[in-house]
Design an enzyme around this catalytic site. Structure first.
Site, short mmCIF file in Angstrom:
data_model
loop_
_atom_site.label_atom_id
_atom_site.label_comp_id
_atom_site.label_asym_id
_atom_site.label_seq_id
_atom_site.Cartn_x
_atom_site.Cartn_y
_atom_site.Cartn_z
NE ARG A 1 4.60 1.68 -0.33
CZ ARG A 1 5.68 1.22 0.48
NH1 ARG A 1 6.84 1.74 0.24
NH2 ARG A 1 5.48 0.65 1.66
CD GLU B 1 8.75 -10.64 -10.54
OE1 GLU B 1 8.08 -10.27 -9.50
OE2 GLU B 1 9.86 -10.66 -10.26
CG HIS C 1 17.15 -37.93 -9.50
ND1 HIS C 1 17.37 -39.07 -8.86
CD2 HIS C 1 18.14 -37.19 -9.92
CE1 HIS C 1 18.60 -39.16 -9.12
NE2 HIS C 1 19.02 -37.94 -9.69
CG ASN D 1 1.56 0.25 4.30
OD1 ASN D 1 1.04 -1.08 4.15
ND2 ASN D 1 2.98 0.56 4.15
N GLY D 2 -0.78 -1.73 6.36
CA GLY D 2 -0.24 -2.56 7.35
C GLY D 2 -1.51 -3.50 7.92
CE LYS E 1 10.95 -2.51 -6.63
NZ LYS E 1 11.56 -3.67 -7.62
CE LYS F 1 12.86 -10.70 -11.76
NZ LYS F 1 13.34 -10.34 -10.51
CD1 TRP G 1 -0.72 -6.12 -3.70
CD2 TRP G 1 -0.92 -6.90 -1.50
NE1 TRP G 1 -0.45 -7.59 -3.66
CE2 TRP G 1 -0.79 -8.03 -2.23
CE3 TRP G 1 -1.16 -7.19 -0.01
CZ2 TRP G 1 -0.30 -9.17 -1.74
CZ3 TRP G 1 -0.98 -8.52 0.52
CH2 TRP G 1 -0.51 -9.49 -0.43
CD GLU H 1 16.27 -12.71 -10.10
OE1 GLU H 1 15.68 -13.61 -8.87
OE2 GLU H 1 15.72 -11.67 -10.19
CB CYS I 1 -0.89 0.09 1.10
SG CYS I 1 -2.13 -1.13 1.37
O1 M6R Z 1 12.47 -5.05 -1.33
P1 M6R Z 1 13.31 -6.48 -1.36
O2 M6R Z 1 14.38 -6.74 -2.00
O3 M6R Z 1 13.18 -6.89 0.32
O4 M6R Z 1 12.06 -7.50 -1.84
C1 M6R Z 1 12.33 -8.91 -1.83
C2 M6R Z 1 11.17 -9.44 -2.80
O5 M6R Z 1 9.95 -9.25 -2.44
C3 M6R Z 1 11.56 -9.00 -4.09
O6 M6R Z 1 12.72 -9.50 -4.58
C4 M6R Z 1 10.66 -9.72 -5.20
O7 M6R Z 1 10.83 -11.27 -5.38
C5 M6R Z 1 10.43 -9.27 -6.75
N1 M6R Z 1 9.35 -8.90 -7.06
C6 M6R Z 1 11.30 -10.08 -7.74
O8 M6R Z 1 11.42 -9.67 -8.77
#
Ligand code: M6R
Length: 622
Positions: A27, A502, A518, A116-117, A617, A499, A92, A495, A2
């Site tokens: 956010r 998502e 396996h 927010n929270g 984010k 990517k 969010w 990674e 948020c």
């Molecule tokens: O702000 P942070 O680096 O702590 O965030 C960690 C993850 O939430 C963040 O890397 C998330 O996996 C990304 N969306 C990946 O692209």
């Protein structure tokens, strides 16, 4: 999660709030709202959807209105209604689905509030204070508004203190009281709020992105304090009513670096910014060809006194930690664990004063990482954090911080934050190797020289974006996909796979290629494309055998391969060649290539690349 904003000042409040919400939208983006206050009252505009939808709602609901609260002075004499005060929110969803009613702000009586929270005891509060009758949404936030209104007898601070003393959970609350027009109040526990007083007035937000258009100076609102914003003053008090001076920091980001700069999406812009971000992250940290953290105030004893290392992080940041794990094992021969921050406290971690904790986070606000850092420090460990956002919560909770100088990362998919986190890890490993006598000075300098080549090798990969786009085009129809490799290649692909999934919504799994037989090889068919990474010379022949195994089960394979070892494989496979670096650095060019792959699949599918569904984010809920 948020985004929240509050502004009081001489500019057009509505526009400032809406523009800020657009910047904070990463956010959370399932609904948005603002509340504008003038002497006649507080008026709310909110809806499920994006900030662009909210703009339409504002336009529709204010057209033809004679006196719109929060609008600038008019020449017709309505200037006395110009109060210039408002709050906003981009959501969010946690409690309550995505709907107009659940969008913030929430208004009960004289109180208008954004939050927010998560308020964990909201049900108890409804019962204990018999608040149910006045609620029109399913949110925990509206319960806080109702409680505040219950306690409000004309003194905002008093009502906030009483309310907060009954809350359990995390919160950043931003409140306006109908009869205190021109003033905004905020208080928080864990969830972040930054604020500033600048030429245009006083403003607060959940992060700097929304403020850095106006000023380079900001302060972090301390937990369990109350900040009162007025057009020309900010007043910070603790819960006993004692006034304290805000501690200002300076933003290191260029004020305009949060824009898209002509790119259709932030993700593309941020991928393209990597050569510069990497160079900026190394700058000041290499002296005489050697890694040097003296400008960061990180003492060498931190690296010499520890017996083991524990990396704590989530998502992409954790994947950077997995690369570090391979480096630490192969170069330093030290014991290292990489922990998922969300599992850390529940896994009986072996942490003591001989453990060096490396917490990694772009935002510096991920709540699981933050709580894990607090836990590790309580156990006596020293914590060095690798963070992008200055002054963020994890940075403040750590003993030492190494900032990645990546600049604002807006796209939900992390790109330049990841590669700059890797740069810091390479530097740490080199410094430790030098200090612990593993590397000679010459060996360290040679390692650093190779690291300094990364901006150029990444530029070379970015120059191949058309070829990568063509390969991406062949994956658009895939429902499931595997990414396979061994050793560091497997880490790279974890990674790459995150990517892709998502932003493209293709189910993608990274697998250590030796593990395929396996179990998962059962899933390989001609409809399951395979992306392989082959960048480690010593593993190449085994990786190629595994690639042949999936190929003979009908899979189309594309290989991201180090140029010098590609030989005549192009005759057999679709290849993207990567510029040569020493094996341990191949992560850098390979990552950039995989980021582009994910980006093109998503943009070609017509998705909103920067705001993938269900994500945000900054993850500030557990
Ligand atoms: O702000 P942070 O680096 O702590 O965030 C960690 C993850 O939430 C963040 O890397 C998330 O996996 C990304 N969306 C990946 O692209």
């Amino acid at each position: 999660m948020c985004g929240i904003i509050g502004y009081t000042g001489s500019e057009d409040v509505k526009e400032i709030l809406l523009d800020a919400l657009e910047l904070l939208e990463y956010r959370g983006y399932d609904s948005a709202g603002i509340a504008l206050s003038d002497r006649a009252g507080v008026r709310m505009f909110k809806c499920a959807g994006r900030v662009s939808d909210l703009r339409n709602v504002c336009r529709r609901e204010t057209s033809g209105t004679e006196t719109v609260p929060g609008e600038p002075a008019r020449s017709d004499g309505s200037a006395e209604r110009r109060v210039q005060c408002g709050i906003g929110h981009t959501r969010w969803a946690t409690h309550g689905g995505v709907s107009d009613a659940n969008a913030h702000p929430h208004q009960v009586g004289k109180v208008t509030l954004v939050h927010n929270g998560i308020i964990e005891n909201y049900r108890e509060l409804i019962e204990d204070y018999d608040l149910g009758g006045s609620l029109v949404s399913d949110t925990d936030t509206e319960v806080v508004a109702a409680l505040l209104n219950r306690f409000y007898e004309g003194n905002p601070q008093e009502a906030i203190r009483k309310t907060v003393s009954r809350l359990r959970g995390t919160f950043a609350l931003v409140v306006m009281f109908e009869d205190h027009c021109g003033a905004i109040y905020t208080t928080r526990n864990v969830s972040p709020v930054v604020a500033t007083l600048c030429e245009q007035g006083a403003m607060l937000a959940s992060d700097l992105t929304a403020l850095c258009r106006f000023t380079g100076r900001y302060f972090v609102v301390p937990e369990y304090h109350i900040l009162e914003l007025r057009e020309d003053a900010v007043r910070l008090t603790d819960f006993d009513g004692n006034e304290t001076e805000p501690e200002y920091f300076t933003v290191n980001w260029e004020l305009n670096s949060a824009g898209k700069n002509g790119y259709p999406f932030y993700m593309e812009k941020e991928i393209m910014e990597q050569p510069q971000a990497i160079a900026d992250t190394m700058e000041e940290r290499v002296r005489g060809g050697l890694p040097d953290f003296s400008a960061d105030g990180v003492p060498d004893t931190l690296f010499t006194d520890c017996e083991r290392i524990c990396v704590i992080a989530c998502g992409t940041a954790r994947h950077a930690g997995l690369v570090a794990q391979a480096l630490v094992k192969s170069i330093l021969h030290m014991h290292i664990e990489v922990e998922m921050a969300s599992e850390f406290m529940y896994s009986d971690p072996v942490i003591d004063e001989k453990t060096l904790v490396l917490a990694v986070s772009q935002s510096g606000e991920t709540i699981d990482t933050l709580e894990a850092v607090k836990y590790a420090r309580r156990r006596g460990a020293k914590c060095l954090s690798i963070i992008n956002v200055r002054g963020s919560s994890i940075a403040r909770e750590s003993d030492y911080v190494l900032y990645t100088n990546a600049g604002p990362e807006i796209a939900v998919a992390s790109t330049k934050a990841y590669t700059t986190q890797l740069v810091i890890f390479y530097l740490i490993v080199a410094r430790m190797a030098l200090l612990r006598g593993v590397f000679t000075t010459e060996e360290t300098q040679s390692y650093i020289r190779e690291l300094q080549r990364t901006p150029d090798t990444i530029k070379e990969v970015l120059g191949k974006r058309r070829d990568i786009h063509v390969v991406a085009g062949k994956l658009l129809a895939a429902k499931d996909l595997f990414m396979v490799g061994r050793g560091l290649d497997y880490s790279i692909l974890l990674e790459g796979s995150l990517k892709l999934k998502e932003v493209s919504y293709i189910h993608s799994e990274a697998y250590a290629s030796g593990e395929l037989k396996h179990g998962p090889i059962a899933l390989i068919t001609q409809d399951t494309p395979v992306v392989a990474a082959v960048t480690q010379e010593k593993l190449m022949s085994k990786e190629l055998s595994n690639i042949r195994e999936v190929r003979s089960r009908g899979a189309d394979v594309v290989i991201f391969i180090k140029e010098s070892i590609a030989g005549n494989l192009a005759e057999e496979y679709e290849l993207i060649t990567l510029p040569d670096m020493r094996d341990e650095f191949m992560v850098m060019p390979a990552s950039a290539a995989l980021q582009l792959l994910a980006y093109y699949v998503s943009s070609d599918k017509g998705f909103d690349v920067d705001k993938p569904r269900n994500l945000a984010k900054v993850v500030t809920v557990e």
